[in-house]
Design a protein around this motif. Structure first.
Motif, PDB file in Angstrom:
ATOM      1  N   SER A   1       3.581 -21.923 -19.484  1.00  0.00           N
ATOM      2  CA  SER A   1       3.068 -20.843 -20.323  1.00  0.00           C
ATOM      3  C   SER A   1       1.554 -20.729 -20.215  1.00  0.00           C
ATOM      4  CB  SER A   1       3.453 -21.111 -21.785  1.00  0.00           C
ATOM      5  OG  SER A   1       2.922 -20.115 -22.618  1.00  0.00           O
TER       6      SER A   1
ATOM      7  N   GLU B   1      13.198 -18.999 -21.373  1.00  0.00           N
ATOM      8  CA  GLU B   1      12.265 -18.411 -20.401  1.00  0.00           C
ATOM      9  C   GLU B   1      11.337 -17.430 -21.110  1.00  0.00           C
ATOM     10  OE1 GLU B   1      14.678 -16.753 -17.278  1.00  0.00           O
ATOM     11  OE2 GLU B   1      14.791 -18.677 -16.223  1.00  0.00           O
TER      12      GLU B   1
ATOM     13  N   SER C   1       7.410 -18.221 -21.336  1.00  0.00           N
ATOM     14  CA  SER C   1       6.532 -17.347 -20.550  1.00  0.00           C
ATOM     15  C   SER C   1       5.467 -16.710 -21.441  1.00  0.00           C
ATOM     16  CB  SER C   1       7.347 -16.261 -19.847  1.00  0.00           C
ATOM     17  OG  SER C   1       7.895 -15.365 -20.790  1.00  0.00           O
TER      18      SER C   1
END
Length: 195
Positions: A142, A190, A194
């Protein structure tokens, strides 16, 4: 037969597995079944088919043995899995059917971890350290300012899935198709990671 004193190799234990491996397999089973506190050194040694003194010779203490059991598969997964595949790898092993008696798997490691939290400062420290290692790797996925929080949330969710599916056997999660669970969780994580 060459003697140990002159560089020869002593005969291995019966059954083919080394004493150390048999102790690790026995401890993995018993810690997963009973938790740290209720799995005794005597029972671990008996299941491995060895004398208790060999446990201390190979590991030094029950706590050190516990630490190795908990970190063994988890540490190997961290070393061998690219960060972007880590969630999927954890889920795949977590959702796999339970291993045969004496077989190590991530789900057994997770059972061990979950059944033993709160067993003492050193035991909790081993659990916390492994979770922190996973979170540190996941945080690299991230670019968000709160990447550490996002990684902690991801690890917490994975542990919660393990607790509900593997330890508590909560239905319908315990019976759910591993591919479906993986699809749902990986997609959600995800998005979380992200940022």
């Amino acid at each position: 037969m060459p003697s140990r004193r002159f560089g020869g190799t002593p005969p291995g234990p019966p059954g083919g597995a080394s004493t150390r491996e048999r102790l690790l397999a026995a401890a993995s089973d018993l810690f997963a079944e009973r938790g740290y506190e209720r799995a005794t050194v005597r029972d671990i040694a008996a299941r491995a088919g060895v004398n208790q003194a060999l446990l201390f010779r190979h590991f030094g203490s029950k706590r050190a043995l516990f630490g190795e059991v908990v970190s063994r598969n988890g540490a190997e997964r961290l070393r061998s899995t690219p960060p972007e595949r880590l969630v999927h790898a954890v889920l795949t092993s977590l959702l796999a059917p339970p291993p045969a008696k004496g077989g190590a798997s991530a789900s057994r490691s997770l059972e061990t971890l979950l059944r033993s939290v709160g067993a003492g400062n050193e035991v909790s420290a081993a659990v916390t350290a492994l979770g922190a290692d996973y979170a540190r790797v996941l945080a690299t996925l991230s670019d968000a300012d709160d990447s550490g929080l996002r990684a902690d949330l991801a690890v917490s969710w994975l542990l919660g899935i393990g607790l509900m599916r593997v330890v508590i056997a909560k239905r319908p999660l315990a019976d759910a198709d591993p591919e479906e669970v993986s699809r749902l969780v990986v997609g959600a994580l995800e998005g979380l990671l992200s940022g």
